[in-house]
Design a protein around this motif. Structure first.
Motif, PDB file in Angstrom:
ATOM      1  N   SER A  31      -2.720   7.096  -5.260  1.00  0.00           N
ATOM      2  CA  SER A  31      -4.076   7.903  -4.862  1.00  0.00           C
ATOM      3  C   SER A  31      -4.542   7.190  -3.536  1.00  0.00           C
ATOM      4  N   PRO A  32      -5.845   7.818  -2.837  1.00  0.00           N
ATOM      5  CA  PRO A  32      -6.097   6.937  -2.022  1.00  0.00           C
ATOM      6  C   PRO A  32      -6.307   5.646  -2.129  1.00  0.00           C
ATOM      7  N   GLN A  33      -6.829   5.121  -2.820  1.00  0.00           N
ATOM      8  CA  GLN A  33      -7.106   3.706  -3.306  1.00  0.00           C
ATOM      9  C   GLN A  33      -5.886   2.974  -3.397  1.00  0.00           C
ATOM     10  N   VAL A  34      -4.954   3.547  -3.937  1.00  0.00           N
ATOM     11  CA  VAL A  34      -3.542   2.697  -4.780  1.00  0.00           C
ATOM     12  C   VAL A  34      -3.115   2.977  -3.219  1.00  0.00           C
ATOM     13  N   ARG A  35      -3.082   3.632  -1.790  1.00  0.00           N
ATOM     14  CA  ARG A  35      -2.111   3.785  -1.062  1.00  0.00           C
ATOM     15  C   ARG A  35      -3.146   2.677   0.184  1.00  0.00           C
ATOM     16  N   ARG A  36      -3.781   2.807   0.173  1.00  0.00           N
ATOM     17  CA  ARG A  36      -5.372   1.775   0.773  1.00  0.00           C
ATOM     18  C   ARG A  36      -5.009   0.235   0.380  1.00  0.00           C
ATOM     19  N   VAL A  37      -4.801  -0.259  -0.331  1.00  0.00           N
ATOM     20  CA  VAL A  37      -4.419  -1.544  -1.040  1.00  0.00           C
ATOM     21  C   VAL A  37      -3.080  -1.668  -1.390  1.00  0.00           C
ATOM     22  N   LEU A  38      -2.446  -0.823  -0.864  1.00  0.00           N
ATOM     23  CA  LEU A  38      -0.641  -1.008  -0.332  1.00  0.00           C
ATOM     24  C   LEU A  38      -0.736  -1.185   0.783  1.00  0.00           C
ATOM     25  N   GLU A  39      -1.498  -0.475   2.075  1.00  0.00           N
ATOM     26  CA  GLU A  39      -1.372  -0.920   2.755  1.00  0.00           C
ATOM     27  C   GLU A  39      -1.891  -2.105   3.189  1.00  0.00           C
ATOM     28  N   ILE A  40      -3.177  -2.432   2.875  1.00  0.00           N
ATOM     29  CA  ILE A  40      -3.116  -3.405   2.767  1.00  0.00           C
ATOM     30  C   ILE A  40      -2.536  -4.592   2.573  1.00  0.00           C
ATOM     31  N   SER A  41      -2.005  -4.457   1.768  1.00  0.00           N
ATOM     32  CA  SER A  41      -0.663  -5.324   0.880  1.00  0.00           C
ATOM     33  C   SER A  41       0.313  -5.696   1.898  1.00  0.00           C
ATOM     34  N   GLY A  42       0.854  -4.541   2.581  1.00  0.00           N
ATOM     35  CA  GLY A  42       1.913  -5.148   3.380  1.00  0.00           C
ATOM     36  C   GLY A  42       2.963  -4.753   2.915  1.00  0.00           C
ATOM     37  N   LEU A  43       2.968  -3.351   1.858  1.00  0.00           N
ATOM     38  CA  LEU A  43       3.653  -2.667   1.402  1.00  0.00           C
ATOM     39  C   LEU A  43       3.449  -1.294   1.084  1.00  0.00           C
ATOM     40  N   ALA A  44       2.916  -0.948   2.405  1.00  0.00           N
ATOM     41  CA  ALA A  44       3.032   0.767   2.343  1.00  0.00           C
ATOM     42  C   ALA A  44       4.489   1.578   2.860  1.00  0.00           C
ATOM     43  N   THR A  45       5.001   0.869   2.994  1.00  0.00           N
ATOM     44  CA  THR A  45       6.338   1.291   3.839  1.00  0.00           C
ATOM     45  C   THR A  45       7.668   0.842   2.955  1.00  0.00           C
ATOM     46  N   GLN A  46       7.312   0.538   1.521  1.00  0.00           N
ATOM     47  CA  GLN A  46       8.339   0.308   0.404  1.00  0.00           C
ATOM     48  C   GLN A  46       8.908   2.500   0.448  1.00  0.00           C
ATOM     49  N   PRO A  47      10.300   1.644  -0.043  1.00  0.00           N
ATOM     50  CA  PRO A  47      10.919   3.290  -0.126  1.00  0.00           C
ATOM     51  C   PRO A  47      10.326   4.278  -1.299  1.00  0.00           C
ATOM     52  N   TRP A  48       9.312   3.191  -2.326  1.00  0.00           N
ATOM     53  CA  TRP A  48       9.657   3.771  -3.476  1.00  0.00           C
ATOM     54  C   TRP A  48       7.906   4.493  -3.406  1.00  0.00           C
ATOM     55  N   LEU A  49       7.615   4.719  -2.309  1.00  0.00           N
ATOM     56  CA  LEU A  49       6.112   5.037  -2.334  1.00  0.00           C
ATOM     57  C   LEU A  49       6.368   6.730  -1.509  1.00  0.00           C
ATOM     58  N   LYS A  50       5.764   7.628  -2.150  1.00  0.00           N
ATOM     59  CA  LYS A  50       5.729   9.104  -1.846  1.00  0.00           C
ATOM     60  C   LYS A  50       4.491   9.817  -1.350  1.00  0.00           C
ATOM     61  N   GLY A  51       4.298  10.308  -1.281  1.00  0.00           N
ATOM     62  CA  GLY A  51       3.768  11.298  -0.888  1.00  0.00           C
ATOM     63  C   GLY A  51       2.521  10.712  -0.227  1.00  0.00           C
TER      64      GLY A  51
END
Length: 103
Positions: free
Chosen positions: A83-103
């Motif tokens: 979701s946008p909320q989860v994506r934002r948390v992952l971005e802040i955490s430095g995890l937004a470029t992980q290969p398992w994150l889609k869409g």
């Protein structure tokens, strides 16, 4: 299988499709529900899982920890739809470029 916790803002449902567990999570994933998310994703003996977090409205550090445990367990077999909320948390955490994150 549907699972509802005492915290009514959390839901988890699982299905196995073509050897892959599809886990759909809704509501808040936090310290009180992160283990339930992990357990839902690992309940069936499969080599792959899709974690659908598009219905998640809150995601904290306990949820991140559970997600990293899933990434360790499934490796390339993990797909996360955020979701946008989860994506934002992952971005802040430095995890937004992980290969398992889609869409």
């Amino acid at each position: 299988m549907d699972q509802e916790r005492a915290d009514q803002s959390f839901t988890a449902s699982t299905a196995v499709e073509a050897g892959r567990v599809v886990v759909t999570i809704g509501g808040e994933v936090d310290m009180s529900t992160a283990d339930a998310m992990f357990e839902a994703a690992t309940r069936d003996a499969t080599a792959a899982t899709t974690l659908d977090l598009r219905g998640v409205t809150f995601f904290d550090s306990a949820a991140i920890h559970a997600l990293l445990r899933l990434a360790e367990r499934y490796g390339d077999g993990l797909t996360v739809l955020a979701s946008p909320q989860v994506r934002r948390v992952l971005e802040i955490s430095g995890l937004a470029t992980q290969p398992w994150l889609k869409g």
